[in-house]
Every structure is written in structure tokens, then in C-alpha cells.
Design a protein around this motif. Structure first.
Motif, PDB file in Angstrom:
ATOM      1  N   GLY A  36       0.837  -1.370   0.021  1.00 19.31           N
ATOM      2  CA  GLY A  36       0.202   0.114   0.089  1.00 19.31           C
ATOM      3  C   GLY A  36       0.821   1.334   0.065  1.00 19.31           C
ATOM      4  O   GLY A  36       0.541   1.997   0.717  1.00 19.31           O
ATOM      5  N   LEU A  57      -3.526  -5.308  -0.440  1.00 22.03           N
ATOM      6  CA  LEU A  57      -3.134  -5.870   0.793  1.00 22.03           C
ATOM      7  C   LEU A  57      -2.069  -5.114   1.229  1.00 22.03           C
ATOM      8  O   LEU A  57      -1.067  -4.925   0.563  1.00 22.03           O
ATOM      9  N   GLY A  60       1.263  -3.202   6.792  1.00 21.44           N
ATOM     10  CA  GLY A  60       1.014  -2.138   7.835  1.00 21.44           C
ATOM     11  C   GLY A  60      -0.072  -1.247   7.437  1.00 21.44           C
ATOM     12  O   GLY A  60      -1.233  -1.676   7.406  1.00 21.44           O
ATOM     13  N   GLN A  61       0.122   0.107   7.436  1.00 22.38           N
ATOM     14  CA  GLN A  61      -0.920   0.923   7.187  1.00 22.38           C
ATOM     15  C   GLN A  61      -0.411   1.685   5.619  1.00 22.38           C
ATOM     16  O   GLN A  61       0.722   1.674   5.468  1.00 22.38           O
ATOM     17  N   SER A  64       2.736   3.511   5.229  1.00 23.43           N
ATOM     18  CA  SER A  64       3.708   3.327   6.298  1.00 23.43           C
ATOM     19  C   SER A  64       5.054   2.988   5.848  1.00 23.43           C
ATOM     20  O   SER A  64       6.053   2.742   6.895  1.00 23.43           O
ATOM     21  N   ALA A  66       8.014   3.519   2.645  1.00 21.48           N
ATOM     22  CA  ALA A  66       8.829   4.722   2.175  1.00 21.48           C
ATOM     23  C   ALA A  66       7.697   5.912   1.645  1.00 21.48           C
ATOM     24  O   ALA A  66       8.147   7.031   1.607  1.00 21.48           O
ATOM     25  N   ARG A  69       6.991   8.505   4.198  1.00 28.28           N
ATOM     26  CA  ARG A  69       8.159   8.861   4.847  1.00 28.28           C
ATOM     27  C   ARG A  69       9.215   9.812   4.066  1.00 28.28           C
ATOM     28  O   ARG A  69      10.329  10.525   4.695  1.00 28.28           O
ATOM     29  N   ILE A  75      10.490  14.243  -8.769  1.00 28.22           N
ATOM     30  CA  ILE A  75      11.568  14.313  -9.714  1.00 28.22           C
ATOM     31  C   ILE A  75      11.295  13.489 -10.992  1.00 28.22           C
ATOM     32  O   ILE A  75      11.136  12.112 -10.900  1.00 28.22           O
ATOM     33  N   TYR A 239      10.612  -2.899   1.248  1.00 29.36           N
ATOM     34  CA  TYR A 239      10.112  -3.601   2.737  1.00 29.36           C
ATOM     35  C   TYR A 239       9.649  -5.002   1.916  1.00 29.36           C
ATOM     36  O   TYR A 239       9.066  -5.576   2.572  1.00 29.36           O
ATOM     37  N   LEU A 242       9.791  -8.302   4.484  1.00 22.29           N
ATOM     38  CA  LEU A 242       9.159  -8.185   5.809  1.00 22.29           C
ATOM     39  C   LEU A 242       8.704  -9.395   6.190  1.00 22.29           C
ATOM     40  O   LEU A 242       8.778  -9.741   7.385  1.00 22.29           O
ATOM     41  N   ILE A 263      15.879  11.568   7.310  1.00 26.25           N
ATOM     42  CA  ILE A 263      15.542  13.104   7.320  1.00 26.25           C
ATOM     43  C   ILE A 263      15.358  13.906   8.758  1.00 26.25           C
ATOM     44  O   ILE A 263      14.807  13.167   9.727  1.00 26.25           O
ATOM     45  N   TYR A 293      19.386  16.009   0.185  1.00 26.60           N
ATOM     46  CA  TYR A 293      18.399  16.767  -0.543  1.00 26.60           C
ATOM     47  C   TYR A 293      17.334  17.281   0.506  1.00 26.60           C
ATOM     48  O   TYR A 293      17.469  17.168   1.833  1.00 26.60           O
ATOM     49  N   VAL A 346      15.032   2.798   1.236  1.00 21.22           N
ATOM     50  CA  VAL A 346      14.944   2.891  -0.335  1.00 21.22           C
ATOM     51  C   VAL A 346      15.471   1.751  -0.870  1.00 21.22           C
ATOM     52  O   VAL A 346      16.581   0.927  -0.259  1.00 21.22           O
ATOM     53  N   VAL A 374       8.919   8.782  -5.605  1.00 22.08           N
ATOM     54  CA  VAL A 374       7.507   9.526  -5.651  1.00 22.08           C
ATOM     55  C   VAL A 374       6.941   9.562  -6.923  1.00 22.08           C
ATOM     56  O   VAL A 374       5.921   9.329  -7.302  1.00 22.08           O
TER      57      VAL A 374
HETATM   58  C1  LIG Z   1      13.775   8.816   3.945  1.00 24.20           C
HETATM   59  C2  LIG Z   1      13.088   8.605   2.345  1.00 24.20           C
HETATM   60  C3  LIG Z   1      13.474   9.818   1.625  1.00 24.20           C
HETATM   61  C4  LIG Z   1      13.079   9.760   0.071  1.00 24.20           C
HETATM   62  N1  LIG Z   1      12.869  11.078  -0.570  1.00 24.20           N
HETATM   63  C5  LIG Z   1      12.570  10.828  -1.806  1.00 24.20           C
HETATM   64  C6  LIG Z   1      12.196  11.937  -2.548  1.00 24.20           C
HETATM   65  O1  LIG Z   1      12.227  13.012  -2.049  1.00 24.20           O
HETATM   66  N2  LIG Z   1      11.659  11.745  -3.813  1.00 24.20           N
HETATM   67  C7  LIG Z   1      11.596  10.554  -4.373  1.00 24.20           C
HETATM   68  O2  LIG Z   1      11.404  10.421  -5.704  1.00 24.20           O
HETATM   69  N3  LIG Z   1      11.852   9.475  -3.656  1.00 24.20           N
HETATM   70  C8  LIG Z   1      12.060   9.602  -2.227  1.00 24.20           C
HETATM   71  N4  LIG Z   1      12.135   8.319  -1.553  1.00 24.20           N
HETATM   72  C9  LIG Z   1      11.933   6.797  -2.579  1.00 24.20           C
HETATM   73  C10 LIG Z   1      10.516   6.762  -2.224  1.00 24.20           C
HETATM   74  O3  LIG Z   1       9.751   7.042  -1.165  1.00 24.20           O
HETATM   75  C11 LIG Z   1      10.007   5.415  -2.766  1.00 24.20           C
HETATM   76  O4  LIG Z   1      10.920   4.956  -3.821  1.00 24.20           O
HETATM   77  C12 LIG Z   1       8.969   5.228  -3.084  1.00 24.20           C
HETATM   78  O5  LIG Z   1       7.586   5.504  -1.893  1.00 24.20           O
HETATM   79  C13 LIG Z   1       8.500   3.520  -3.298  1.00 24.20           C
HETATM   80  O6  LIG Z   1       7.084   3.248  -3.229  1.00 24.20           O
HETATM   81  P1  LIG Z   1       6.649   1.872  -3.082  1.00 24.20           P
HETATM   82  O7  LIG Z   1       5.217   2.005  -3.100  1.00 24.20           O
HETATM   83  O8  LIG Z   1       7.233   1.172  -4.211  1.00 24.20           O
HETATM   84  O9  LIG Z   1       7.299   1.314  -1.742  1.00 24.20           O
HETATM   85  P2  LIG Z   1       6.661   1.505  -0.365  1.00 24.20           P
HETATM   86  O10 LIG Z   1       6.213   2.882  -0.056  1.00 24.20           O
HETATM   87  O11 LIG Z   1       8.119   1.443   0.765  1.00 24.20           O
HETATM   88  O12 LIG Z   1       5.882   0.637  -0.010  1.00 24.20           O
HETATM   89  C14 LIG Z   1       6.061  -0.646   0.144  1.00 24.20           C
HETATM   90  C15 LIG Z   1       4.616  -1.385   0.981  1.00 24.20           C
HETATM   91  O13 LIG Z   1       4.736  -2.685   0.914  1.00 24.20           O
HETATM   92  C16 LIG Z   1       4.050  -3.401   2.170  1.00 24.20           C
HETATM   93  N5  LIG Z   1       4.467  -4.608   2.097  1.00 24.20           N
HETATM   94  C17 LIG Z   1       5.823  -5.237   2.287  1.00 24.20           C
HETATM   95  N6  LIG Z   1       5.643  -6.653   2.322  1.00 24.20           N
HETATM   96  C18 LIG Z   1       4.308  -6.949   2.185  1.00 24.20           C
HETATM   97  C19 LIG Z   1       3.567  -8.025   2.310  1.00 24.20           C
HETATM   98  N7  LIG Z   1       3.978  -9.140   2.337  1.00 24.20           N
HETATM   99  N8  LIG Z   1       2.127  -8.025   2.081  1.00 24.20           N
HETATM  100  C20 LIG Z   1       1.587  -6.876   2.141  1.00 24.20           C
HETATM  101  N9  LIG Z   1       2.101  -5.532   2.190  1.00 24.20           N
HETATM  102  C21 LIG Z   1       3.629  -5.447   2.203  1.00 24.20           C
HETATM  103  C22 LIG Z   1       5.088  -2.556   3.221  1.00 24.20           C
HETATM  104  O14 LIG Z   1       4.313  -2.427   4.292  1.00 24.20           O
HETATM  105  C23 LIG Z   1       4.993  -0.872   2.473  1.00 24.20           C
HETATM  106  O15 LIG Z   1       3.780  -0.196   3.071  1.00 24.20           O
HETATM  107  C24 LIG Z   1      12.538   8.475  -0.237  1.00 24.20           C
HETATM  108  C25 LIG Z   1      12.701   7.259   0.502  1.00 24.20           C
HETATM  109  C26 LIG Z   1      13.025   7.323   1.779  1.00 24.20           C
HETATM  110  C27 LIG Z   1      13.076   6.274   2.750  1.00 24.20           C
END
Ligand SMILES: Cc1cc2nc3c(=O)[nH]c(=O)nc-3n(C[C@H](O)[C@H](O)[C@H](O)COP(=O)(O)OP(=O)(O)OC[C@H]3O[C@@H](n4cnc5c(N)ncnc54)[C@H](O)[C@@H]3O)c2cc1C
Length: 434
Positions: A36, A57, A60-61, A64, A66, A69, A75, A239, A242, A263, A293, A346, A374
Motif C-alpha cells: 500500500g 493488501l 502495515g498501514q 507506512s 517509504a 516517509r 523528480i 520492504y 518483511l 530526514i 536533499y 530505499v 515519488v
Molecule cells: C527517507 C526517504 C526519503 C525519500 N525521498 C524521496 C524523494 O524526495 N523523492 C523521491 O522521488 N523518492 C524518495 N524516496 C523514495 C520513495 O519514497 C520510494 O521510492 C517510493 O515511496 C516507493 O514506493 P513503493 O510503493 O514502491 O514502496 P513503499 O512505499 O515502501 O511501500 C511498500 C509497502 O509494501 C508493504 N509490504 C511489504 N511486504 C508486504 C507483504 N508481504 N504484504 C503486504 N504488504 C507488504 C509495506 O508495508 C509497505 O507499505 C525516499 C525514500 C525514503 C525512505
């Protein structure tokens, strides 16, 4: 353990969370999405808008991981420039990929407008700030590569970058006028609400096990239920490990290296100070090997990020180098109180590109945004949705699951690399300040 929201600036200032009940019992959908964050939510939203029934599915939330956060910097583009994409994927595919990733920030701001997501979105540009002459030469190539293709990317010299950043620490760089900022947790929650309104059934606190094949369908189990679906989309990024061995797909976690970005954010700054720092409100990433950044948030706080230790931490001592780098750039921040510190994972890939996989027919995954997710994760979600709906010619290249060599030793290995890069940055940056 599933990630909860850290005590972050974003958690303190985001639009309220909606509660999505854990999965109970058996559900059926065309598409089951795991994760999510922005990848999963965008995939779910676009698949539902395309007519599919969707269950999502989240362990977490919503947000919750990256997505709730991050620095909120929107970009465009990837770490590889257009000419490098064309060299890697051929002229025609490289050009289409360039168009896709170059439009990534516009895609985010359009979604925000279309779904009326309240997330302090501003498309005022993103600055690349160069800490050394060598970095400036590389940035000039990037800027010319984009502007030569008609993108609004403008090279800037040391006088202009000092005006835009309020510090004399940089040699120059470029402004990418396609970029901007959002409040990342509000943006992620807004996407979840849009997905729900499009018909997606979202379940939090529902960690998914590895999908298994049963009677021609995929079955994705959680501790209290299961989803039968024709197709599965995995968006678990940093993640992915997990749920350990029972995680979303065997071997997927080993294709990326999860590293921590940290951060720190101040209390709101005075108007005068805010005006002297980033007067145009643009987001900045610098060119260091361990990049810094920074940006201001909607409340006028300085938000400074950089590479963290290889673990989750709320211990302020772990944030000393992040805060130190902010003070080095802006000595006037010395007297400010740093109200929030937090970090998150990340997912880094060895080729610096995000990866799209279909390890078996019907199971799709997108991950590995190298700290630039993002915009790119939002776009990847749409790419994944189009794939499962069978829409459009594939633009984003699919790759096999390739484990990162020596993945078990990633922590000590990475700590050494980080220390080495930090030393090089220190030598280069401080001694050559203009
Ligand atoms: C501190 C920080 C600063 C950043 N700054 C930037 C920025 O300024 N600009 C930018 O472009 N990017 C930035 N990024 C990167 C960006 O946040 C991520 O690339 C992006 O959010 C990835 O999104 P995602 O949905 O793929 O992963 P996530 O947001 O990490 O979501 C993955 C989700 O999967 C869930 N999950 C894992 N396993 C399971 C399972 N088995 N069942 C159900 N759920 C599960 C987790 O709970 C989590 O919520 C930053 C990252 C961090 C940590």
C-alpha cells in the motif's frame, strides 16, 4: 514486522488517515495488489479505473513504508540520462522510455489535480546542485540532454544557484521545471482514497504470503483471509523482505539492496530566514556521492535528508551528520530546534534502474527506484496496471529476477562503501568550495 508510521513531520501534518479493515475471510478479484505505497496504490487505482475488480493488501498501514516517509521531492527522469537509456535499450525504446520517465512528475501533478488530493503540491521546479566542478560538468550534460529534447531544464551558474538556494556552497547545476514537491503521506493517503472511490477494496494490517496457484487462479493468503485473483501485482520495494521466506515472491527481496535514508526537520522558520533559504520554494538534491536533499515544507520548516545507517532509528545521535550538513549549508539554522527525525528504506539496484518483473505468468512486480520513487513509483503503478489489463505497447523493459551478489553481506559491505563515499565527498566538496 510490518512498518508503522514513524514520528515524522509528515505523520504530524498529513491529512487524516482513513481506516481500512484487515482482510477477513475469502475475497475474489481480477487483480490482487500487494503493498500500500505509491506503486501498489497507483496500480490498484489505474487497474480499477480500467474496469478490473481489485483488492489491495498492505502489511502495515497505507503509506507506512517509504511512500509516507520520503522527502516529497517529485523528480522527473531516472538516474540514467536519456542518451544512456537509448544506449541501453536502443534508440526507439530508449526514446519511448525517456518520454515515460520524463513525464513522471507531470503524471503525479495531473493525478493530484484530477483526484483533488490535498497534499500541498507545488510544481515549482527541482534543483540539481553541484558540489564540485566535475559534478557540474556531468550535470550540464544531463541538462543539455533533456533540454535538447524539448524538456524545460535550464542550466544555472554559481551566481544563480546561490540566489535560488541561499548558500554559496554550490558551483552551479540546473533547474528542472517539471519537478516539485508534495506532502508525501497526504499524497499517498489521497491516492488510497481515490483508489477506494474507484472501487478498490483496501485492507491494512494484512501481510500477504507468497501467491500460490490453485484451480487456475492465484491465491494470496494473509493471517485472517485470502484473495483469489487472476493476476497479482507486487509493490513492496524496500520492504519486500518483511514477511521473510513467506514474502510476496521468492527471490524478489534479493534483487534490491534496502538502504536507509534519514530526514531531520526543524520547527517552522521565521519569514526572513525562509526567504533567505530557498526563496522560490524549490526542492534541491545535490551531487554528492551520498547526496543531500532538502526543501521547505508548507509550514516553512527546513527538511533535510541524506544517507542513514543501515537500520531504522529515532535516536537523534544517528542524525548528527544530516543536521551537520544542514548547518554547514545554512549556519543561520544553528539556533533552530530540530523537531522531527525519521528514516525509511530505499531500494537500490545495481544498474540504477527500477525493475519490472513477471517471474511467472500473471505475477508482476515493480521496484528499485533508487530513492526517486515519488514520481517513478506512481508511473510504475500505471505501467503495471496497463500490463495486467493488456493495454498499450509495453514501454518499460521487463527483466529476470537477478539476485544482487553477496546479498547476505549487504550491511557490512554497504557500511564500508558509505564510509568511503563520505570521505571522498568531504575531500572534494569542502576543500573546493567556491
Ligand atoms: C527517507 C526517504 C526519503 C525519500 N525521498 C524521496 C524523494 O524526495 N523523492 C523521491 O522521488 N523518492 C524518495 N524516496 C523514495 C520513495 O519514497 C520510494 O521510492 C517510493 O515511496 C516507493 O514506493 P513503493 O510503493 O514502491 O514502496 P513503499 O512505499 O515502501 O511501500 C511498500 C509497502 O509494501 C508493504 N509490504 C511489504 N511486504 C508486504 C507483504 N508481504 N504484504 C503486504 N504488504 C507488504 C509495506 O508495508 C509497505 O507499505 C525516499 C525514500 C525514503 C525512505
Amino acid at each position: 514486522m510490518a512498518p508503522g508510521h514513524p514520528d515524522s513531520l509528515w505523520a504530524a501534518t498529513a491529512t487524516p488517515a482513513a481506516a481500512y479493515a484487515p482482510l477477513q475471510g475469502a475475497e475474489r478479484a481480477d487483480v490482487c495488489v500487494v503493498g500500500g505505497g505509491l506503486t501498489g496504490l497507483s496500480a490498484a487505482l489505474h487497474a480499477a479505473e480500467g474496469g478490473a475488480s481489485v483488492v489491495l493488501l498492505e502489511a502495515g498501514q497505507v503509506g507506512s513504508g517509504a511512500s509516507g516517509r520520503n522527502g516529497g521531492q517529485v523528480i522527473p527522469g531516472l538516474k540514467l540520462d536519456p542518451r544512456e537509456l537509448e544506449a541501453a535499450f536502443g534508440a526507439e525504446r530508449g526514446a519511448r522510455l525517456t518520454e515515460l520517465v520524463g513525464g513522471a512528475a507531470d503524471f503525479v501533478f495531473d493525478l493530484v489535480r484530477r483526484h483533488r488530493i490535498a497534499c500541498d503540491a507545488r510544481q515549482d521546479g527541482w534543483l540539481k546542485a553541484c558540489h564540485s566542478p566535475a559534478a557540474l560538468r556531468a550535470a550540464a550534460l544531463t541538462a543539455r540532454d533533456w533540454s535538447g529534447r524539448g524538456a524545460p531544464v535550464e542550466e544555472i551558474d554559481r551566481v544563480r544557484i546561490a540566489e535560488l538556494t541561499g548558500t554559496g556552497a554550490y558551483h552551479g547545476g540546473f533547474v528542472d521545471h517539471r519537478g516539485g514537491v508534495v506532502q508525501p503521506l497526504s499524497y499517498t493517503r489521497g491516492l488510497a482514497r481515490a483508489a477506494q472511490q474507484a472501487g478498490v477494496r483496501l485492507h491494512e494490517r494484512s501481510p500477504a504470503e507468497t501467491p500460490r496457484r490453485e484451480g487456475g487462479e492465484w491465491v494470496v493468503s494473509t493471517p485472517s483471509g485470502s484473495v483469489r485473483a487472476d493476476r497479482v501485482i507486487i509493490g513492496t520495494n524496500g520492504y519486500t523482505d518483511l514477511a521473510g521466506a513467506r514474502g510476496p515472491w521468492p527471490g524478489l527481496a534479493r534483487t534490491v539492496i534496502p538502504v536507509y535514508s534519514y530526514i531531520a526537520a526543524t520547527r517552522p522558520l521565521s519569514d526572513d530566514l525562509r526567504q533567505s533559504i530557498l526563496p522560490k520554494g524549490q526542492a534541491v538534491s545535490d551531487s554528492r556521492r551520498l547526496l543531500r536533499y532538502f526543501r521547505l515544507d508548507a509550514g516553512g520548516r527546513m527538511v533535510m535528508g541524506g544517507r542513514g545507517a543501515m537500520r531504522e532509528s529515532a535516536d537523534r545521535a544517528d542524525y548528527a551528520s544530516i543536521i551537520g550538513s544542514a548547518l554547514e549549508l545554512y549556519p543561520a539554522l544553528r539556533a533552530r530546534e530540530w523537531e522531527f527525525v525519521w528514516g525509511g528504506r530505499v531500494a537500490v539496484t545495481l544498474d540504477h534502474l527500477p525493475h519490472l518483473h513477471e517471474p511467472v505468468p500473471g505475477v508482476h512486480a515493480g521496484l528499485g527506484y533508487n530513492g526517486r520513487g515519488v514520481a517513478m513509483a506512481t508511473v510504475m503503478g500505471k505501467v503495471l496496471a496497463d500490463r495486467v489489463l493488456g493495454r498499450g505497447a509495453p514501454v518499460f523493459p521487463e527483466s529476470a529476477l537477478r539476485p544482487v551478489p553477496l546479498h547476505r553481506w549487504r550491511r557490512p559491505f554497504f557500511e564500508v562503501i558509505v564510509a568511503w563515499k563520505r570521505a571522498l565527498d568531504r575531500l572534494e566538496g569542502i576543500s573546493r568550495r567556491p
